[in-house]
Design an enzyme around this catalytic site. Sequence first.
Site, PDB file in Angstrom:
ATOM      1  N   LYS A 105       0.852  -1.189   0.000  1.00 11.91           N
ATOM      2  CA  LYS A 105       0.000   0.000   0.000  1.00 11.91           C
ATOM      3  C   LYS A 105       0.879   1.226   0.000  1.00 11.91           C
ATOM      4  CE  LYS A 105      -4.468   0.840   0.190  1.00 11.91           C
ATOM      5  NZ  LYS A 105      -5.552  -0.075  -0.165  1.00 11.91           N
ATOM      6  N   ALA A 221     -16.408   3.764  -4.428  1.00 11.05           N
ATOM      7  CA  ALA A 221     -17.060   2.523  -3.974  1.00 11.05           C
ATOM      8  C   ALA A 221     -18.514   2.788  -3.584  1.00 11.05           C
ATOM      9  CB  ALA A 221     -16.286   1.931  -2.804  1.00 11.05           C
TER      10      ALA A 221
HETATM   11  N1  GLU Z   1      -7.164   0.266  -3.486  1.00  4.97           N
HETATM   12  C1  GLU Z   1      -7.942  -0.891  -3.792  1.00  4.97           C
HETATM   13  C2  GLU Z   1      -8.027  -1.812  -2.587  1.00  4.97           C
HETATM   14  O1  GLU Z   1      -7.866  -1.406  -1.456  1.00  4.97           O
HETATM   15  C3  GLU Z   1      -7.473  -1.577  -5.052  1.00  4.97           C
HETATM   16  C4  GLU Z   1      -6.068  -2.067  -5.011  1.00  4.97           C
HETATM   17  C5  GLU Z   1      -5.568  -2.527  -6.357  1.00  4.97           C
HETATM   18  O2  GLU Z   1      -6.324  -2.538  -7.305  1.00  4.97           O
HETATM   19  O3  GLU Z   1      -4.388  -2.870  -6.417  1.00  4.97           O
HETATM   20  O4  GLU Z   1      -8.334  -2.959  -2.711  1.00  4.97           O
END
Ligand code: GLU
Length: 415
Positions: A105, A221
């Site tokens: 992340k 979302a």
């Molecule tokens: N940010 C999104 C999550 O928390 C998507 C992550 C991604 O697509 O790599 O799942």
Amino acid sequence: MSEKNPFVIAQTQLDKCAEILHLDPAVHAILRVPRREIHVSIPVRMDDGSLRVFQGFRVQYNDAKGPTKGGIRFHPDETIDTVRALSAWMTWKCAVADIPLGGAKGGVICDPKSMSVGELERLSRGYIQAVWQFIGPDRDVPAPDVYTNPQIMAWMMDEYSRCAGKNQFGVITGKPLPVGGTLGRGDATARGGMFAIREAAEVCGVDLSRARVAIQGYGNAGFYAAKLCRELFGAKVVAVSDSQGGIYNPDGLVPETVQEFKDKTCSVANFPRCEPITNEEMLGLDIEILIPAALENVITGENASTVKARIIAELANGPTTPDADDILFANGVHVIPDFLCNAGGVTVSYFEMVQNFYMYYWEEALVYERLDKKMTLAYHAVHLVSKQYQINMRQAAYIVAVQRVAEAMKLRGWV
Ligand code: GLU
């Protein structure tokens, strides 16, 4: 008092799973902490000519199952512990969705709402200049998250391609369609959540066509969840909220009209013909489905007992604290935990990576079909374990995910 540090929560959740599984202590020790953390300072020229230095992070939690994967958040309250927790949850998310990726992340402490387009572009490019040597299509692949979007992904992909000296579309997902994006990524998190809700409703005997839904958070979302609840199930969305306030109308809202209003006023608050509603009041509404789709720690030990919904579908990451989990389980509320419920986003991101590698792009129907299959399998794998062990769905999701990651670590000879 509820624990609020997301990384302490993530570790507590893992510890509980380790206890149930009698997890090998060596595996447990590795899985309790991130493998790598990158802390960067990003100097950005602001429009008024001044120079500001922003702080950014990228945490690569575990890559036993493949390149690490996870979004980048731009948020004024971002902390390293939040990013650590989110990177751990990405690891479990990819494992539970059964996609060949690890977890990571990123985050930058900034207030994107007060920045110009030019400032945001320079910050996005600066972030990539600072981390590019540690990411890559077969190493670590970022994506959008809170307050980042396809345009930001396009700038980041472009900056990485410049640094690498060649086009590298696969370095980032959630890109716009003309530069290597995939069909179906825009609403993928919400759509994946809908497939999980459909399965949960079947298990819990909830008739979705008559269900009342409340959604906390009206970003990517939350908005798509509202839209798809009506479109796919014919359910009634009676309440929605965002960081500025909430609205309630027992006759149901039209999500697209609410979005148009938000586009103009920057909030859903004060939408006509609705009662204002606080977040606390929203949690206690007489509804069937509650969808937290914003930030962490909204359902806590203090308010969990007011929840009347039959199903909580966590599209946000980390909305429920561990003590709230215990209360909800005791009260028979069926929680579809975050890293299962919102795995649709990263699943379609994975499809995007595959298409970038192949340079051959899929039709939307194929994306939806494959997403449905992944989410349905993941939901039932977790539900089965929750029944077998008589544990809540979050603990069951941990068991499924941790077992898969542990197996990869063992096979690779890490433990
Ligand atoms: N940010 C999104 C999550 O928390 C998507 C992550 C991604 O697509 O790599 O799942």
